[in-house]
Design an enzyme around this catalytic site. Sequence first.
Site, PDB file in Angstrom:
ATOM      1  N   PHE A 154      12.450 -40.707  38.035  1.00 36.48           N
ATOM      2  CA  PHE A 154      12.362 -39.675  39.071  1.00 36.48           C
ATOM      3  C   PHE A 154      13.762 -39.159  39.374  1.00 36.48           C
ATOM      4  O   PHE A 154      14.615 -39.891  39.857  1.00 36.48           O
ATOM      5  CB  PHE A 154      11.714 -40.176  40.366  1.00 36.48           C
ATOM      6  N   ASP A 168      21.874 -42.041  38.333  1.00 38.66           N
ATOM      7  CA  ASP A 168      21.302 -41.394  39.513  1.00 38.66           C
ATOM      8  C   ASP A 168      21.198 -42.463  40.600  1.00 38.66           C
ATOM      9  O   ASP A 168      20.278 -43.276  40.607  1.00 38.66           O
ATOM     10  CB  ASP A 168      19.919 -40.816  39.170  1.00 38.66           C
ATOM     11  N   LYS A 206      20.875 -38.043  49.608  1.00 38.90           N
ATOM     12  CA  LYS A 206      20.165 -38.791  50.649  1.00 38.90           C
ATOM     13  C   LYS A 206      21.096 -39.328  51.762  1.00 38.90           C
ATOM     14  O   LYS A 206      21.527 -38.566  52.594  1.00 38.90           O
ATOM     15  CB  LYS A 206      19.313 -39.881  50.014  1.00 38.90           C
TER      16      LYS A 206
END
Length: 409
Positions: free
Chosen positions: A147, A232, A261
């Site tokens: 993802f 990531d 985030k």
Amino acid sequence: MDTTIRQSVTQSYIDLENEFGAQNYKPLDVVLARGQGVWVWDVEGNKYLDMLASYSALNQGHCHPRILNALIEQAKKLTLVSRAFRTDQLGAFYKEICEMTHSHSVLPMNSGAEAVETALKAARKWGYQIKEVPDNMAEIIVCDNNFHGRTIAIVGFSTEPQYRNGFGPFAPGFVSIPFGDAKALEWAITPNTVAFLVEPIQGEGGIIIPPAGYLKKVREICDEHNILLILDEIQTGLGRTGKFFAEEHDGIEADLTVVGKALSGGVYPVSAVLSNKEVLSVFQPGDHGSTFGGNPLACAVAREALKVIKDENLVENSMLMGEYLMNGINLIPSPYVKEVRGKGLLIGVELKESVGGARRFCEALQTNGLLCKETHQHIIRFAPPLIITKEQIDWALEQIEKVLTGPLP
Ligand SMILES: *Cc1c(COP(=O)(O)O)cnc(C)c1O
């Protein structure tokens, strides 16, 4: 207010969302109106412990006073300039984030997906300019079950049918291999491979932890074949797994690290690509950009959000509280649980397939004051803000025990 009136208040908000919004989410029927630290309150006045923390965007907790103050003070002074001009925030942000992460340079963006796209562009250009891959031939290797966001290029190399179906055609140049399998990486490499993009732990994929030493082996393979390692760390970074970056568990450093985030503590979208080699220097003026990327408000917020992680020892707390929470869950004698796994405060509880999915358990946890969300069909993710205390975890464990040992919800 009596219960029926309160429920109709909740329902009226839900109706509004359903009537006017695109239905690209299926949230629990809880309407939140306020947050502080690890807690959130709904419009009926019910209080919940936030065990999802916006997929790790809220590592510092809801409405952290220092981050809010940075936002407010900067908002009164200067929020945005065209990147045709400089600001008194940008250089300071660059210096602080690079020093804190031992990086050479940084490129700020807004959302996580944009930062992933930025890393992919940097890797391709590096491939043509430095590695001298023939024009338009660059290949990037990714992992099954990944993802990395929702842009067309990124969903193009997703292996999740729902993320892709109906959205093609997709960008070529991506190859997908099994996650956690270093040999598969070696086999997939061609002379045109420029980078390997991977999550240290697959978060959305179901809290999948690769075999010990996987990233170390991956680092060696990338070095041997002159391939960039792009990690990531949007979800695993900034303390979530009990280290500042998850790469530290394997004692390695990526060439490009993508963060987002918690970089803003959840008050504003801020993401960035961090570079350890001189990869980002392939970008020339005009090659890449973003109207809001690196704006002074974002910089002020991110600077404070990073300082909070350091000043409040959130990395250490994540490690200690993560162990405490995982031990506690492991001690619950539940007939429903298949496996508990995690690192730091990124914990997945996989339920047996026979119990019929994790969603109903999340709804039962909500009734008991814990907000969680299933990931894939059978996994409950527990990833609270990293500021969580032992007492709060003890309370959470009581609720989890009730649900995991009670009648099938
Ligand atoms: C959330 C996430 C993204 C995407 O970030 P957005 O801000 O939603 O675009 C990418 N990669 C990982 C690992 C994530 O958890």
